[in-house]
Scaffold this motif. Structure first.
Motif, PDB file in Angstrom:
ATOM      1  N   GLY A 151     -14.113 -53.071   0.505  1.00 59.12           N
ATOM      2  CA  GLY A 151     -14.810 -52.004   1.209  1.00 59.12           C
ATOM      3  C   GLY A 151     -13.918 -51.184   2.128  1.00 59.12           C
ATOM      4  N   VAL A 152     -12.825 -51.785   2.601  1.00 60.22           N
ATOM      5  CA  VAL A 152     -11.900 -51.062   3.475  1.00 60.22           C
ATOM      6  C   VAL A 152     -11.135 -49.986   2.703  1.00 60.22           C
ATOM      7  N   LEU A 153     -10.872 -50.235   1.437  1.00 62.77           N
ATOM      8  CA  LEU A 153      -9.992 -49.353   0.657  1.00 62.77           C
ATOM      9  C   LEU A 153     -10.526 -47.916   0.529  1.00 62.77           C
ATOM     10  N   PRO A 154     -11.795 -47.691   0.121  1.00 61.14           N
ATOM     11  CA  PRO A 154     -12.259 -46.301   0.032  1.00 61.14           C
ATOM     12  C   PRO A 154     -12.324 -45.608   1.384  1.00 61.14           C
ATOM     13  N   VAL A 155     -12.577 -46.387   2.437  1.00 56.33           N
ATOM     14  CA  VAL A 155     -12.618 -45.784   3.772  1.00 56.33           C
ATOM     15  C   VAL A 155     -11.226 -45.295   4.164  1.00 56.33           C
ATOM     16  N   LEU A 156     -10.210 -46.137   3.994  1.00 60.05           N
ATOM     17  CA  LEU A 156      -8.846 -45.742   4.330  1.00 60.05           C
ATOM     18  C   LEU A 156      -8.364 -44.601   3.438  1.00 60.05           C
ATOM     19  N   GLY A 157      -8.674 -44.691   2.135  1.00 57.73           N
ATOM     20  CA  GLY A 157      -8.264 -43.635   1.222  1.00 57.73           C
ATOM     21  C   GLY A 157      -8.862 -42.294   1.593  1.00 57.73           C
ATOM     22  N   THR A 158     -10.149 -42.296   1.911  1.00 56.66           N
ATOM     23  CA  THR A 158     -10.824 -41.052   2.294  1.00 56.66           C
ATOM     24  C   THR A 158     -10.247 -40.500   3.592  1.00 56.66           C
ATOM     25  N   LEU A 159     -10.009 -41.368   4.580  1.00 53.67           N
ATOM     26  CA  LEU A 159      -9.439 -40.919   5.856  1.00 53.67           C
ATOM     27  C   LEU A 159      -8.067 -40.295   5.665  1.00 53.67           C
ATOM     28  N   LEU A 160      -7.237 -40.910   4.826  1.00 53.43           N
ATOM     29  CA  LEU A 160      -5.903 -40.370   4.581  1.00 53.43           C
ATOM     30  C   LEU A 160      -5.974 -38.985   3.947  1.00 53.43           C
ATOM     31  N   PHE A 161      -6.854 -38.821   2.956  1.00 54.12           N
ATOM     32  CA  PHE A 161      -6.992 -37.519   2.307  1.00 54.12           C
ATOM     33  C   PHE A 161      -7.496 -36.476   3.300  1.00 54.12           C
TER      34      PHE A 161
END
Length: 237
Positions: A188-198
């Motif tokens: 669950g952390v991965l899409p949150v971090l990915g979205t924040l980076l983008f």
């Protein structure tokens, strides 16, 4: 002193507290597949110039109306799946976690995406409808159809933000509350971090569409197969 038997405890426990697989979670897997297929098939085939140059209104003449219509249908099915899944989550999960705010954020995130994606995929349908090969071709001029092309370019991606928020809530449930398996929390952390980076680095608003469907497929496959009770180790937010 009252003695409780194992049979009594099993029958009195909430249905999902019993260690058994959860077939209802398959809805999340199917919805993720439908949404991913619809979103990544936004214009059915590449219409962007190979040299990377910009687009003008003439691009609508190269849009595959049939493929776009298929994406629209798959997208609406995904919206229906999100609504059903939110209701299933509220029925099967939330009653077992009455003090968990994160659990309620999951269902609210699914509903938010369902509402937003109704427009995202609806614009995709309008693009197919008014395209030169569509049933109502000629209703708008080229510039008018180009508006729907622009809306469709990011619309089906932006609407997945609610699902990414749900992923963040599931991460909290797995890593802090321990009401979901730890590995689901990590996923669950991965899409949150990915979205924040983008968002921070590129300002790309459609980043949630790159991660939302994949997260649903992985997470709800795990939930469907898991026999672990949701209540284990629960600590409310």
């Amino acid at each position: 002193m009252t003695t409780y038997t194992a049979a009594h405890d099993r029958s009195a426990a909430p249905p999902d507290a019993v260690r058994r697989r959860r077939p209802w979670a398959v809805t999340g897997v199917v919805t993720g597949v439908l949404g991913l297929a619809a979103t990544m098939n936004v214009l059915a085939k590449s219409v962007y110039p190979e040299d990377g140059s910009g687009l003008d209104a003439s691009v609508v003449d190269r849009v595959d109306a049939t493929g776009t219509r298929i994406g629209f249908v798959l997208g609406y099915l995904a919206v229906a799946g999100l609504l059903v899944l939110a209701a299933q989550w509220r029925r099967h999960v939330e009653p077992q976690l009455p003090t968990s705010t994160a659990s309620r954020v999951v269902s609210n995130g699914l509903l938010a995406s369902a509402a937003a994606l109704t427009f995202g995929y609806g614009w995709m349908g309008a693009l197919a409808l008014y395209n030169d090969d569509g049933p109502e071709a000629g209703s708008f001029d080229q510039a008018g159809v180009y508006v729907y092309f622009m809306l469709t370019d990011f619309g089906p991606f932006i609407g997945w933000l609610g699902v990414v928020v749900a992923a963040g809530a599931a991460a909290w449930m797995g890593l802090v509350e321990r009401s979901l398996p730890v590995w689901i929390g990590i996923v669950g952390v991965l899409p949150v971090l990915g979205t924040l980076l983008f968002i921070v680095l590129t300002s790309v608003p459609g980043a949630p569409g790159l991660f939302g469907g994949l997260w649903m497929i992985v997470t709800f496959t795990g939930i469907a197969l898991s026999r672990r009770p949701f209540t284990a180790g629960s600590r409310g937010v």
